[in-house]
Design an enzyme around this catalytic site. Sequence first.
Site, short mmCIF file in Angstrom:
data_model
loop_
_atom_site.label_atom_id
_atom_site.label_comp_id
_atom_site.label_asym_id
_atom_site.label_seq_id
_atom_site.Cartn_x
_atom_site.Cartn_y
_atom_site.Cartn_z
N ASP A 120 82.65 81.08 141.58
CA ASP A 120 82.78 79.45 141.99
C ASP A 120 82.58 80.01 143.24
O ASP A 120 83.42 80.75 143.88
CB ASP A 120 83.06 78.21 141.79
CG ASP A 120 82.63 77.37 142.17
OD1 ASP A 120 82.59 76.34 140.74
OD2 ASP A 120 83.09 77.22 143.42
N ASN B 235 81.12 69.22 133.90
CA ASN B 235 81.22 67.53 134.71
C ASN B 235 79.54 67.38 134.98
O ASN B 235 79.14 67.87 135.06
CB ASN B 235 81.28 68.03 135.89
CG ASN B 235 82.45 68.15 136.49
OD1 ASN B 235 83.96 68.34 135.81
ND2 ASN B 235 82.82 68.89 137.22
N GLY C 117 81.71 63.25 137.66
CA GLY C 117 82.52 65.08 139.26
C GLY C 117 81.43 65.97 139.31
O GLY C 117 81.05 66.66 140.43
N GLN C 118 80.13 65.64 139.07
CA GLN C 118 78.88 66.29 139.18
C GLN C 118 78.35 66.44 140.19
O GLN C 118 77.97 65.57 140.35
CB GLN C 118 77.43 66.61 137.73
CG GLN C 118 76.97 67.10 138.27
CD GLN C 118 75.56 67.27 136.85
OE1 GLN C 118 75.78 66.25 136.23
NE2 GLN C 118 74.81 68.31 136.60
N HIS D 5 75.58 73.51 134.82
CA HIS D 5 76.57 74.77 134.71
C HIS D 5 77.88 74.62 134.00
O HIS D 5 78.43 72.97 133.76
CB HIS D 5 76.82 74.96 136.28
CG HIS D 5 77.19 73.08 137.13
ND1 HIS D 5 76.27 72.78 137.90
CD2 HIS D 5 78.69 73.20 137.78
CE1 HIS D 5 76.68 71.88 138.22
NE2 HIS D 5 78.39 71.63 137.92
N LEU D 6 78.83 75.23 133.29
CA LEU D 6 79.78 75.63 133.13
C LEU D 6 80.83 75.82 133.23
O LEU D 6 80.32 76.93 133.90
CB LEU D 6 80.05 75.97 131.11
CG LEU D 6 80.79 75.99 130.30
CD1 LEU D 6 80.15 76.36 129.23
CD2 LEU D 6 81.68 77.37 130.85
N HIS D 7 81.72 75.39 134.15
CA HIS D 7 82.79 75.83 134.02
C HIS D 7 83.22 76.47 133.31
O HIS D 7 84.36 75.87 132.91
CB HIS D 7 83.88 74.59 135.13
CG HIS D 7 83.03 73.80 136.70
ND1 HIS D 7 83.44 74.52 137.92
CD2 HIS D 7 82.31 72.64 136.69
CE1 HIS D 7 82.57 72.99 138.19
NE2 HIS D 7 81.46 72.11 137.72
#
Length: 113
Positions: free
Chosen positions: A30, A86, A92-93, A99-101
């Site tokens: 990120d 998210n 909060g996207q 996407h996986l955080h």
Amino acid sequence: MPECLFCGIVAGEVPATKVLEGDRTVAFRDVNPQAPTHVLVIPRDHYPDAAALAAVGGLLDEVVTQAHQVAVKEGIDDSGYRMVFNTGREGGQTVGHVHLHLLGGRPMTWPPG
Ligand code: AMP
């Protein structure tokens, strides 16, 4: 340049620090890390959110498995880590390519903000 930022990363048109690459998934750091390890894991194909991803055979599993592989590679699998999707505006996207955080390397707090 594709309209989708993360499709641009998959295509190599947007620079990113890739950590792992699979046939159908890519993991990259990120750009604004919220923890010592903050990696995003995405499918190469464009899906808007986790529910759309889950509708595709086995692909959600591959994203989660690759996130765990990144955790092993980063040495945070024993101490633990957090996986987050998210979803939508109030979730909060901000990027409309699922996407996986993967977050780790420090103790996580709860509840999230
Ligand atoms: P979300 O807010 O859940 O949609 O997450 C989007 C994430 O993408 C944020 O954590 C951003 O810091 C991250 N991000 C945005 N642009 C880039 C980029 N070019 N490379 C890597 N990460 C990015």
